[in-house]
Design a protein around this motif. Structure first.
Motif, PDB file in Angstrom:
ATOM      1  N   UNK A  81       0.836  -1.211   0.000  1.00 25.55           N
ATOM      2  CA  UNK A  81       0.000   0.000   0.000  1.00 25.55           C
ATOM      3  C   UNK A  81       0.867   1.255   0.000  1.00 25.55           C
ATOM      4  N   UNK A  82       1.967   1.217   0.739  1.00 26.63           N
ATOM      5  CA  UNK A  82       2.812   2.415   0.869  1.00 26.63           C
ATOM      6  C   UNK A  82       3.745   2.605  -0.326  1.00 26.63           C
ATOM      7  N   UNK A  83       4.234   1.512  -0.884  1.00 25.07           N
ATOM      8  CA  UNK A  83       5.202   1.648  -1.975  1.00 25.07           C
ATOM      9  C   UNK A  83       4.533   1.816  -3.337  1.00 25.07           C
ATOM     10  N   UNK A  84       3.181   1.703  -3.394  1.00 24.07           N
ATOM     11  CA  UNK A  84       2.523   1.879  -4.676  1.00 24.07           C
ATOM     12  C   UNK A  84       2.825   3.280  -5.220  1.00 24.07           C
ATOM     13  N   UNK A  85       3.327   3.298  -6.428  1.00 24.11           N
ATOM     14  CA  UNK A  85       3.673   4.556  -7.107  1.00 24.11           C
ATOM     15  C   UNK A  85       3.557   4.279  -8.596  1.00 24.11           C
ATOM     16  N   UNK A  86       3.027   5.218  -9.350  1.00 26.23           N
ATOM     17  CA  UNK A  86       2.799   4.956 -10.776  1.00 26.23           C
ATOM     18  C   UNK A  86       3.374   6.054 -11.647  1.00 26.23           C
ATOM     19  N   UNK A  87       4.307   5.662 -12.509  1.00 21.82           N
ATOM     20  CA  UNK A  87       4.873   6.601 -13.473  1.00 21.82           C
ATOM     21  C   UNK A  87       3.978   6.780 -14.697  1.00 21.82           C
ATOM     22  N   UNK A  88       2.762   6.244 -14.645  1.00 16.02           N
ATOM     23  CA  UNK A  88       1.791   6.570 -15.685  1.00 16.02           C
ATOM     24  C   UNK A  88       1.628   8.082 -15.745  1.00 16.02           C
ATOM     25  N   UNK A  89       1.588   8.695 -14.566  1.00 16.29           N
ATOM     26  CA  UNK A  89       1.577  10.162 -14.453  1.00 16.29           C
ATOM     27  C   UNK A  89       2.177  10.515 -13.106  1.00 16.29           C
ATOM     28  N   UNK A  90       3.376  11.068 -13.116  1.00 18.56           N
ATOM     29  CA  UNK A  90       4.046  11.361 -11.851  1.00 18.56           C
ATOM     30  C   UNK A  90       4.955  12.572 -11.979  1.00 18.56           C
ATOM     31  N   UNK A 114      10.015   3.870  -5.244  1.00 17.11           N
ATOM     32  CA  UNK A 114       9.254   4.416  -4.120  1.00 17.11           C
ATOM     33  C   UNK A 114       9.675   3.765  -2.808  1.00 17.11           C
ATOM     34  N   UNK A 115       9.887   2.481  -2.816  1.00 20.84           N
ATOM     35  CA  UNK A 115      10.318   1.773  -1.596  1.00 20.84           C
ATOM     36  C   UNK A 115      11.653   2.325  -1.113  1.00 20.84           C
ATOM     37  N   UNK A 116      12.577   2.530  -2.036  1.00 17.88           N
ATOM     38  CA  UNK A 116      13.906   3.001  -1.646  1.00 17.88           C
ATOM     39  C   UNK A 116      13.884   4.439  -1.131  1.00 17.88           C
ATOM     40  N   UNK A 117      13.066   5.311  -1.759  1.00 16.57           N
ATOM     41  CA  UNK A 117      13.034   6.696  -1.272  1.00 16.57           C
ATOM     42  C   UNK A 117      12.293   6.801   0.062  1.00 16.57           C
ATOM     43  N   UNK A 118      11.262   5.992   0.251  1.00 18.52           N
ATOM     44  CA  UNK A 118      10.552   6.011   1.532  1.00 18.52           C
ATOM     45  C   UNK A 118      11.483   5.569   2.661  1.00 18.52           C
ATOM     46  N   UNK A 120      14.571   5.841   2.712  1.00 17.95           N
ATOM     47  CA  UNK A 120      15.632   6.848   2.876  1.00 17.95           C
ATOM     48  C   UNK A 120      15.115   8.073   3.627  1.00 17.95           C
ATOM     49  N   UNK A 121      13.832   8.049   4.003  1.00 20.24           N
ATOM     50  CA  UNK A 121      13.282   9.134   4.804  1.00 20.24           C
ATOM     51  C   UNK A 121      12.405  10.126   4.060  1.00 20.24           C
ATOM     52  N   UNK A 122      12.183   9.889   2.783  1.00 21.82           N
ATOM     53  CA  UNK A 122      11.330  10.785   2.010  1.00 21.82           C
ATOM     54  C   UNK A 122       9.865  10.333   2.056  1.00 21.82           C
ATOM     55  N   UNK A 123       9.017  11.093   1.393  1.00 23.80           N
ATOM     56  CA  UNK A 123       7.594  10.766   1.291  1.00 23.80           C
ATOM     57  C   UNK A 123       7.185  10.720  -0.179  1.00 23.80           C
ATOM     58  N   UNK A 124       6.093  10.005  -0.443  1.00 23.66           N
ATOM     59  CA  UNK A 124       5.434  10.089  -1.745  1.00 23.66           C
ATOM     60  C   UNK A 124       3.971  10.444  -1.491  1.00 23.66           C
ATOM     61  N   UNK A 125       3.326  11.019  -2.488  1.00 24.69           N
ATOM     62  CA  UNK A 125       1.945  11.482  -2.307  1.00 24.69           C
ATOM     63  C   UNK A 125       1.087  11.064  -3.500  1.00 24.69           C
ATOM     64  N   UNK A 126      -0.071  10.491  -3.198  1.00 25.04           N
ATOM     65  CA  UNK A 126      -1.089  10.229  -4.211  1.00 25.04           C
ATOM     66  C   UNK A 126      -1.991  11.451  -4.280  1.00 25.04           C
ATOM     67  N   UNK A 127      -2.175  11.984  -5.501  1.00 29.37           N
ATOM     68  CA  UNK A 127      -2.890  13.250  -5.677  1.00 29.37           C
ATOM     69  C   UNK A 127      -4.183  13.009  -6.471  1.00 29.37           C
ATOM     70  N   UNK A 128      -5.321  12.884  -5.796  1.00 28.59           N
ATOM     71  CA  UNK A 128      -6.566  12.572  -6.508  1.00 28.59           C
ATOM     72  C   UNK A 128      -7.123  13.717  -7.342  1.00 28.59           C
TER      73      UNK A 128
END
Length: 238
Positions: A81-90, A114-118, A120-128
């Protein structure tokens, strides 16, 4: 430019505010390494994938999600759930990408990143509020390959057995076809109208779950056959 924006060739922004909303999380928080958009299916999208997209919160949910790993007790419990990231649009922060670039992978390089940056202390955001139109129309053979690649990547990169038991192929197919029927009716379709989707739905899920099962067992498959089964190899041959 401080950001790198990815948009696949088969994704179409739904309006002019797509990019503005996608960039906003990176503008407001320097710890955000990347953000990704909501996806909605095309009008001609087959019923099966339409339901998969619209009923999957990770892809089309209505709430913003901020993903982080550090000091998050839920991270290991719900890793995917946390590492889900999509370069379809990012949108990705360039300085983070330069320190932690994508690895050369056949599949799921965005989730691996996404797993590696998380971690490393960073965040990712899903933008609806940043929305792209994106879906596929895979026939059974290509659908098998797509799901085979997914399961193989989950096994290789994350050690996850996506679909370990063959006996579950048919029960999962039956359950999914019933879910398609309920979804079809919820959108105003009739019982009789679903008849045209019954065989396509059966074939779509049989090919998907067989692909997941074979991908989970990829270590038992000869290397040459593994390469022929891969979706990327089929695209190159085409």
């Amino acid at each position: 430019a401080p950001y790198i924006v990815y948009l696949t060739q088969d994704a179409t922004p739904i309006d002019d505010s797509w990019l503005k909303h996608l960039i906003e999380p990176l503008d407001r928080n320097g710890r955000v390494a990347g953000a990704f958009s909501k996806q909605v299916p095309r009008l001609e999208c087959p019923l099966m994938e339409r339901r998969q997209i619209l009923e999957t919160e990770l892809v089309s949910g209505s709430q913003e999600r901020i993903n982080f790993a550090i000091d998050n007790p839920d991270y290991e419990k719900n890793l995917y759930r946390y590492i889900w990231f999509s370069n379809t649009s990012s949108c990705i922060r360039k300085e983070v990408w330069e320190k932690i670039p994508f690895r050369k992978l056949d599949f799921a390089e965005d989730q691996d990143w996404a797993k590696r940056v998380l971690e490393a202390g960073y965040q990712t955001v899903y933008v609806p509020t940043s929305v792209v139109i994106h879906s596929h129309h895979y026939r059974p053979i290509k659908n098998f390959r797509r799901h085979y690649e997914h399961a193989k990547a989950m096994k290789e990169i994350f050690g996850k057995n996506e679909f370990p038991f063959f006996r579950e192929v048919f029960s999962a197919t039956r359950h999914s076809v019933k879910a398609d029927y309920r979804f079809f009716r919820s959108e105003g379709g009739s019982r009789v109208g679903f008849a045209k989707w019954l065989i396509p739905s059966l074939l779509w899920y049989l090919s998907a779950f067989l692909g997941l099962w074979v991908g989970t067992k990829k270590d038992r498959i000869p290397k040459g056959l593994r390469e022929r089964l891969a979706l990327q190899s089929s695209i190159i041959r085409e």
